[in-house]
Design a protein around this motif. Structure first.
Motif, mmCIF file in Angstrom:
data_model
loop_
_atom_site.group_PDB
_atom_site.id
_atom_site.type_symbol
_atom_site.label_atom_id
_atom_site.label_comp_id
_atom_site.label_asym_id
_atom_site.label_seq_id
_atom_site.Cartn_x
_atom_site.Cartn_y
_atom_site.Cartn_z
ATOM 1 N N LEU A 1 -18.442 1.928 -12.482
ATOM 2 C CA LEU A 1 -18.074 3.261 -12.005
ATOM 3 C C LEU A 1 -18.287 4.324 -13.078
ATOM 4 N N MET A 2 -17.902 4.009 -14.309
ATOM 5 C CA MET A 2 -18.087 4.968 -15.395
ATOM 6 C C MET A 2 -19.573 5.210 -15.652
ATOM 7 N N ASN A 3 -20.362 4.155 -15.570
ATOM 8 C CA ASN A 3 -21.813 4.300 -15.754
ATOM 9 C C ASN A 3 -22.436 5.125 -14.633
ATOM 10 N N ALA A 4 -21.780 5.121 -13.465
ATOM 11 C CA ALA A 4 -22.286 5.898 -12.325
ATOM 12 C C ALA A 4 -21.791 7.337 -12.358
ATOM 13 N N GLY A 5 -21.056 7.702 -13.412
ATOM 14 C CA GLY A 5 -20.645 9.091 -13.581
ATOM 15 C C GLY A 5 -19.256 9.437 -13.101
ATOM 16 N N ALA A 6 -18.415 8.412 -12.823
ATOM 17 C CA ALA A 6 -17.047 8.696 -12.390
ATOM 18 C C ALA A 6 -16.301 9.482 -13.467
ATOM 19 N N LYS A 7 -15.461 10.444 -13.041
ATOM 20 C CA LYS A 7 -14.681 11.241 -13.985
ATOM 21 C C LYS A 7 -13.666 10.367 -14.706
ATOM 22 N N ASP A 8 -12.916 9.583 -13.970
ATOM 23 C CA ASP A 8 -12.032 8.567 -14.536
ATOM 24 C C ASP A 8 -11.657 7.586 -13.429
ATOM 25 N N VAL A 9 -10.944 6.516 -13.824
ATOM 26 C CA VAL A 9 -10.624 5.434 -12.892
ATOM 27 C C VAL A 9 -9.158 5.052 -13.036
ATOM 28 N N ILE A 10 -8.491 4.926 -11.891
ATOM 29 C CA ILE A 10 -7.158 4.333 -11.838
ATOM 30 C C ILE A 10 -7.268 3.023 -11.069
ATOM 31 N N ILE A 11 -6.762 1.956 -11.639
ATOM 32 C CA ILE A 11 -6.737 0.655 -10.975
ATOM 33 C C ILE A 11 -5.389 0.485 -10.293
ATOM 34 N N ALA A 12 -5.395 0.031 -9.046
ATOM 35 C CA ALA A 12 -4.150 -0.237 -8.321
ATOM 36 C C ALA A 12 -4.238 -1.619 -7.689
ATOM 37 N N SER A 13 -3.267 -2.465 -8.004
ATOM 38 C CA SER A 13 -3.273 -3.836 -7.500
ATOM 39 C C SER A 13 -1.844 -4.304 -7.274
ATOM 40 N N ILE B 1 0.816 -1.217 0.000
ATOM 41 C CA ILE B 1 0.000 0.000 0.000
ATOM 42 C C ILE B 1 0.852 1.270 0.000
ATOM 43 N N PRO B 2 1.875 1.395 0.847
ATOM 44 C CA PRO B 2 2.670 2.631 0.821
ATOM 45 C C PRO B 2 3.284 2.902 -0.552
ATOM 46 N N LEU B 3 3.823 1.870 -1.177
ATOM 47 C CA LEU B 3 4.436 2.020 -2.498
ATOM 48 C C LEU B 3 3.409 2.457 -3.538
ATOM 49 N N LEU B 4 2.285 1.758 -3.587
ATOM 50 C CA LEU B 4 1.256 2.062 -4.578
ATOM 51 C C LEU B 4 0.602 3.420 -4.302
ATOM 52 N N ALA B 5 0.269 3.671 -3.039
ATOM 53 C CA ALA B 5 -0.448 4.903 -2.697
ATOM 54 C C ALA B 5 0.412 6.137 -2.921
ATOM 55 N N ASP B 6 1.701 6.040 -2.609
ATOM 56 C CA ASP B 6 2.578 7.189 -2.833
ATOM 57 C C ASP B 6 2.644 7.552 -4.311
ATOM 58 N N TYR B 7 2.607 6.538 -5.161
ATOM 59 C CA TYR B 7 2.601 6.816 -6.607
ATOM 60 C C TYR B 7 1.255 7.404 -7.033
ATOM 61 N N VAL B 8 0.178 6.777 -6.579
ATOM 62 C CA VAL B 8 -1.159 7.229 -6.994
ATOM 63 C C VAL B 8 -1.420 8.663 -6.546
ATOM 64 N N ARG B 9 -0.886 9.058 -5.403
ATOM 65 C CA ARG B 9 -1.052 10.439 -4.918
ATOM 66 C C ARG B 9 -0.594 11.464 -5.957
ATOM 67 N N THR B 10 0.403 11.080 -6.744
ATOM 68 C CA THR B 10 0.932 12.009 -7.751
ATOM 69 C C THR B 10 0.092 12.012 -9.025
ATOM 70 N N ARG B 11 -0.908 11.130 -9.088
ATOM 71 C CA ARG B 11 -1.677 10.960 -10.322
ATOM 72 C C ARG B 11 -3.125 11.415 -10.207
ATOM 73 N N VAL B 12 -3.530 11.873 -9.010
ATOM 74 C CA VAL B 12 -4.926 12.256 -8.805
ATOM 75 C C VAL B 12 -5.011 13.603 -8.097
ATOM 76 N N ASP B 13 -6.195 14.191 -8.153
ATOM 77 C CA ASP B 13 -6.514 15.392 -7.374
ATOM 78 C C ASP B 13 -7.025 14.929 -6.020
ATOM 79 N N LEU B 14 -6.240 15.117 -4.973
ATOM 80 C CA LEU B 14 -6.589 14.590 -3.658
ATOM 81 C C LEU B 14 -7.874 15.205 -3.101
ATOM 82 N N ASP B 15 -8.304 16.349 -3.651
ATOM 83 C CA ASP B 15 -9.554 16.961 -3.208
ATOM 84 C C ASP B 15 -10.768 16.382 -3.929
#
Length: 326
Positions: A246-258, A156-170
């Motif tokens: 998620l897209m059908n529910a109106g999500a702006k976009d989706v990032i998958i993390a696994s 989680i720390p590795l993945l989340a630290d990267y994802v933080r740089t790819r999304v608007d945290l607000d």
């Protein structure tokens, strides 16, 4: 000697199976040692032969093996390597299985079923393993299957630290693909600045493997960037279906993390066509060229495993790698 790092009276040895040599080499580089020279090959009938080319008597050996397909072959090689080390008088043997074999078979869903994850733990112990290191176990209870210390590393720390740089945290929502992974989603949400949670309701037929149907999303995702998390992606059907929900529910976009990119066919195609902006995984398993696609980002788990090896070898605290968060 090659592959040995000394600390007082103790000596560290890193040995590797043949399933994922690139990861083993990265870990060795982090530790500033060489891998133990090993001879391994298959006989005509599929039997596996292993011999280590240097003495391991009295050493603290860490033996790593990835478990991609064909998983049974690589598991057997891992067990043979452990048995070889035991018979060669290694002082302590630590099995490193970044992707734990048979982790999904951790309990009985119906009568007359095996608990194969427990069987694997028993086989490691019987072969001679003293300790086990793994990354993001499918369920935490697997730690109790092995009769000895288990270090459960978290990506989680590795993945989340990267994802933080790819999304608007607000404007981000963490989405669990089912109710069973909500606790993990909460840890993700904490690392993404207290992001709200949602989960996808799905159904599964216990008689049909690798198939689950994503139906509806519970939680607010409209207009938001969604981080869809899971511990592994196998054929990709469930996660791709969740993206569509998620897209059908109106999500702006989706990032998958696994963490674990099993990527059995046709996972690569499904993920590439799912509509996800990015798919972020680690290299606990080898990802061959035919399984790669433009939206794929692969992060190396090698520094984390190397730090865990150092802590175990020096009798330190593996928990300290996660600031005390399990």
């Amino acid at each position: 000697m090659t592959g040995i790092k000394a600390q007082g009276e103790k000596r560290l040895v890193l040995a590797s199976g043949r399933a994922h040599p690139e990861l083993a080499k990265e870990i060795a580089k982090e530790l500033e040692i060489d891998l133990l020279p090993t001879s391994a090959y298959d006989f005509a009938n599929g039997e596996i032969y292993v011999r280590f080319e240097e003495s391991v008597r009295g050493t603290d050996v860490f033996v790593i093996q990835a478990h991609p397909a064909p998983i049974n072959e690589w598991l057997m090689e891992h067990l043979i390597m452990v048995d070889t080390l035991k018979r060669a008088s290694a002082k302590r043997i630590t099995v490193i299985a970044p992707f734990y074999p048979y982790a999904r078979q951790d309990k009985k869903h119906r009568g007359r079923e095996p608990i194969s994850a427990r069987l694997v733990a028993d086989m490691y112990k019987t072969a001679g393993a003293d300790r086990l290191i793994s990354v993001d176990l499918h369920t935490a209870q697997i730690q109790g299957f092995f009769d000895g210390p288990v270090d459960h590393l978290m990506a989680i720390p590795l993945l989340a630290d990267y994802v933080r740089t790819r999304v608007d945290l607000d404007n981000v929502t963490v989405v669990s693909p089912d109710t069973g992974r909500v606790r993990v989603a909460e840890q993700w949400a904490e690392r993404l600045g207290g992001a709200p949670l949602a989960f996808v309701h799905k159904s599964r037929d216990v008689n049909v493997p690798n198939q689950a149907v994503a139906k509806t999303v519970v939680g607010q995702v409209e207009g938001r960037e969604c981080v869809l998390i899971d511990d592994m992606i196998d054929t990709g059907g469930t996660i791709a279906g969740a993206v569509q929900v998620l897209m059908n529910a109106g999500a702006k976009d989706v990032i998958i993390a696994s963490t674990h990119a099993v990527f059995s066919d046709p996972a690569a195609r499904r993920l590439a066509e799912s509509g996800a902006r990015e798919v972020v995984v680690t290299n606990t398993l080898p990802i061959t060229a035919d399984k790669q696609f433009s939206q794929l980002t692969v992060l190396s788990i090698a520094p984390l495993i190397a730090r865990a090896i150092s802590e175990v070898f020096e009798d330190g605290s593996v928990t300290s790698l996660f600031d005390g968060k399990a």
